[in-house]
Design a protein around this motif. Structure first.
Motif, mmCIF file in Angstrom:
data_model
loop_
_atom_site.group_PDB
_atom_site.id
_atom_site.type_symbol
_atom_site.label_atom_id
_atom_site.label_comp_id
_atom_site.label_asym_id
_atom_site.label_seq_id
_atom_site.Cartn_x
_atom_site.Cartn_y
_atom_site.Cartn_z
ATOM 1 N N LEU A 29 -16.046 47.147 -48.673
ATOM 2 C CA LEU A 29 -17.304 48.148 -47.345
ATOM 3 C C LEU A 29 -17.938 49.335 -47.616
ATOM 4 O O LEU A 29 -16.941 49.748 -48.800
ATOM 5 C CB LEU A 29 -16.381 47.839 -46.058
ATOM 6 C CG LEU A 29 -15.309 46.680 -45.920
ATOM 7 C CD1 LEU A 29 -14.464 47.716 -45.058
ATOM 8 C CD2 LEU A 29 -16.971 45.308 -45.362
ATOM 9 N N SER A 30 -18.821 49.867 -47.146
ATOM 10 C CA SER A 30 -19.425 50.237 -48.012
ATOM 11 C C SER A 30 -19.957 51.135 -46.626
ATOM 12 O O SER A 30 -20.824 52.359 -45.825
ATOM 13 C CB SER A 30 -21.031 50.577 -48.786
ATOM 14 O OG SER A 30 -21.991 49.786 -47.731
ATOM 15 N N ASN A 32 -18.825 51.426 -41.860
ATOM 16 C CA ASN A 32 -17.563 50.821 -41.376
ATOM 17 C C ASN A 32 -17.318 50.092 -39.629
ATOM 18 O O ASN A 32 -17.477 50.349 -38.617
ATOM 19 C CB ASN A 32 -16.547 52.358 -40.242
ATOM 20 C CG ASN A 32 -16.991 53.307 -40.193
ATOM 21 O OD1 ASN A 32 -18.243 53.300 -39.741
ATOM 22 N ND2 ASN A 32 -16.160 54.018 -39.782
ATOM 23 N N LEU A 34 -18.605 47.583 -37.475
ATOM 24 C CA LEU A 34 -17.710 46.577 -37.483
ATOM 25 C C LEU A 34 -18.792 44.877 -37.527
ATOM 26 O O LEU A 34 -19.070 44.329 -37.249
ATOM 27 C CB LEU A 34 -16.733 46.079 -36.429
ATOM 28 C CG LEU A 34 -15.145 46.827 -37.175
ATOM 29 C CD1 LEU A 34 -14.214 46.423 -35.989
ATOM 30 C CD2 LEU A 34 -14.711 46.330 -38.358
ATOM 31 N N ILE A 37 -21.158 44.805 -40.131
ATOM 32 C CA ILE A 37 -20.091 43.862 -41.193
ATOM 33 C C ILE A 37 -20.251 42.663 -40.917
ATOM 34 O O ILE A 37 -20.578 41.362 -41.195
ATOM 35 C CB ILE A 37 -18.530 44.614 -41.074
ATOM 36 C CG1 ILE A 37 -18.994 45.699 -41.493
ATOM 37 C CG2 ILE A 37 -17.580 43.877 -42.056
ATOM 38 C CD1 ILE A 37 -17.125 46.912 -41.961
ATOM 39 N N GLU A 38 -19.883 42.483 -39.754
ATOM 40 C CA GLU A 38 -19.679 41.082 -38.997
ATOM 41 C C GLU A 38 -20.871 40.297 -39.305
ATOM 42 O O GLU A 38 -21.210 38.991 -39.998
ATOM 43 C CB GLU A 38 -19.409 40.458 -37.575
ATOM 44 C CG GLU A 38 -19.088 39.168 -37.254
ATOM 45 C CD GLU A 38 -18.601 39.104 -35.999
ATOM 46 O OE1 GLU A 38 -18.184 38.124 -35.555
ATOM 47 O OE2 GLU A 38 -18.041 39.708 -35.282
ATOM 48 N N GLN A 40 -23.424 41.251 -41.016
ATOM 49 C CA GLN A 40 -24.183 40.992 -43.078
ATOM 50 C C GLN A 40 -23.378 39.636 -43.745
ATOM 51 O O GLN A 40 -23.795 39.053 -44.268
ATOM 52 C CB GLN A 40 -24.525 42.348 -43.537
ATOM 53 C CG GLN A 40 -25.329 43.200 -42.824
ATOM 54 C CD GLN A 40 -25.269 44.295 -43.467
ATOM 55 O OE1 GLN A 40 -25.526 44.845 -45.007
ATOM 56 N NE2 GLN A 40 -25.487 45.523 -43.104
ATOM 57 N N LEU A 41 -22.094 39.978 -43.492
ATOM 58 C CA LEU A 41 -21.162 38.652 -43.872
ATOM 59 C C LEU A 41 -21.368 37.600 -43.511
ATOM 60 O O LEU A 41 -21.015 36.590 -44.620
ATOM 61 C CB LEU A 41 -20.204 38.808 -43.626
ATOM 62 C CG LEU A 41 -18.250 38.318 -44.344
ATOM 63 C CD1 LEU A 41 -18.503 39.182 -45.605
ATOM 64 C CD2 LEU A 41 -16.639 39.063 -43.543
ATOM 65 N N ILE A 76 -10.405 44.615 -39.180
ATOM 66 C CA ILE A 76 -11.500 43.430 -39.906
ATOM 67 C C ILE A 76 -11.411 42.563 -40.493
ATOM 68 O O ILE A 76 -11.783 42.087 -41.333
ATOM 69 C CB ILE A 76 -11.665 44.634 -41.181
ATOM 70 C CG1 ILE A 76 -13.225 44.326 -42.036
ATOM 71 C CG2 ILE A 76 -10.302 44.991 -41.706
ATOM 72 C CD1 ILE A 76 -14.144 44.002 -41.591
ATOM 73 N N THR A 80 -13.032 38.207 -40.780
ATOM 74 C CA THR A 80 -12.850 37.976 -42.161
ATOM 75 C C THR A 80 -12.581 36.508 -41.855
ATOM 76 O O THR A 80 -12.638 35.628 -42.280
ATOM 77 C CB THR A 80 -12.322 38.134 -42.809
ATOM 78 O OG1 THR A 80 -11.241 38.536 -42.720
ATOM 79 C CG2 THR A 80 -13.522 39.616 -43.765
ATOM 80 N N ALA A 127 -23.977 47.421 -45.311
ATOM 81 C CA ALA A 127 -22.609 47.251 -45.274
ATOM 82 C C ALA A 127 -21.594 46.661 -45.427
ATOM 83 O O ALA A 127 -20.182 47.011 -45.446
ATOM 84 C CB ALA A 127 -23.056 46.475 -43.578
ATOM 85 N N THR A 128 -22.401 45.104 -46.242
ATOM 86 C CA THR A 128 -20.472 44.789 -46.967
ATOM 87 C C THR A 128 -21.694 44.610 -48.898
ATOM 88 O O THR A 128 -22.189 43.862 -48.498
ATOM 89 C CB THR A 128 -20.185 43.221 -46.646
ATOM 90 O OG1 THR A 128 -21.940 42.885 -45.852
ATOM 91 C CG2 THR A 128 -19.835 43.823 -45.129
#
Length: 249
Positions: A29-30, A32, A34, A37-38, A40-41, A76, A80, A127-128
């Motif tokens: 993670l670069s 925070n 959320l 992150i969600e 891009q993941l 987080i 995942t 982000a990830t």
């Protein structure tokens, strides 16, 4: 005079602990945020859904720690899990984050652990970033190609930013990914995914096709789709009109 013939019964051990090494993807993670992150993941998982399905993952927080950014460990890990990953630990976190993880019964791994040999791609994703912890003892990597000279064992996962060249077999239960082409100079019995960042020009070459799954840019076939005339033969695999074409070499 009497002798005691009584002997102690022998109970063979039913378990033992051994030091071992295995391959686990690391989610670096670069940022925070959320939601970012969600998103891009989720986009990354869509590129190789079979690879990431029920995959164990270590959440790497060292970049956040360097930037003095905090993140909720419970949230987080929930993200995942919701996307089909199985978080098995964190590393690189602050003391408080480590405490929070342990309170949630999530293991904390040391960055200096000698049980794995992390090989991380250098491409930055805002982000990830997902990298692979792998354990072949001899390999050479560059921005253009990664060369591995030892067999890829069952349970190992390899990720190459460019082309991936393997000078040995890929065992059943092993998974290899490359953003570019994949060359396997041995039997391919596991899973091979080329062009995982959407490169439809990526190709797969192998000398003995016995794969569990082959994929280019998200288009895949499983072992049941492989016909007898190409099974266990040298092949060249590429995309044509978003359909996988497998030709004997």
């Amino acid at each position: 005079m009497s002798t005691d013939n009584q002997t102690t019964a022998y109970n063979p051990p039913v378990l033992e602990f051994k030091s071992s090494s295995f391959s686990v993807p690391a989610l670096i993670l670069s940022g925070n945020e959320l939601k970012a992150i969600e998103q891009q993941l989720q986009e990354k998982i869509k590129l190789a859904p079979e690879f990431f399905k029920n995959s164990p993952v270590i959440i790497d927080l060292k970049e956040l720690t360097k930037q003095h950014l905090d993140i909720d460990i419970a949230l987080i890990t929930e993200i995942t899990r919701k996307l089909g990953l199985l978080p098995i630990g964190i590393r690189g976190g602050s003391l408080q984050q480590n405490k929070n993880a342990l309170a949630l019964r999530i293991p904390v791994y040391s960055n200096s652990s000698n049980r794995t040999n992390p090989v991380e791609t250098q491409k930055t994703i805002p982000a990830t970033q997902i990298t692979e912890d792998v354990n072949p003892s001899k390999e050479a990597a560059s921005s253009k190609a990664m060369i591995i000279t030892q067999p890829i064992r069952s349970g190992q996962r390899i990720y190459a930013q460019g082309d991936l060249i393997i000078l040995a077999q890929v065992s059943a239960g092993a998974e290899i990914l490359a953003e570019g082409n994949i060359h396997i100079y041995g039997a391919l019995r596991g899973r091979a995914l080329a062009g995982v960042q959407g490169n439809t020009d990526a190709r797969i070459f192998c000398t003995h096709l016995q794969a569990e799954l082959i994929s280019i840019a998200g288009n895949y076939k499983i072992s049941e789709d492989l016909t007898k005339n190409i099974y266990n033969k040298p092949v060249h695999i590429y995309l044509k009109d978003y359909t996988l074409v497998i030709k004997e070499l």
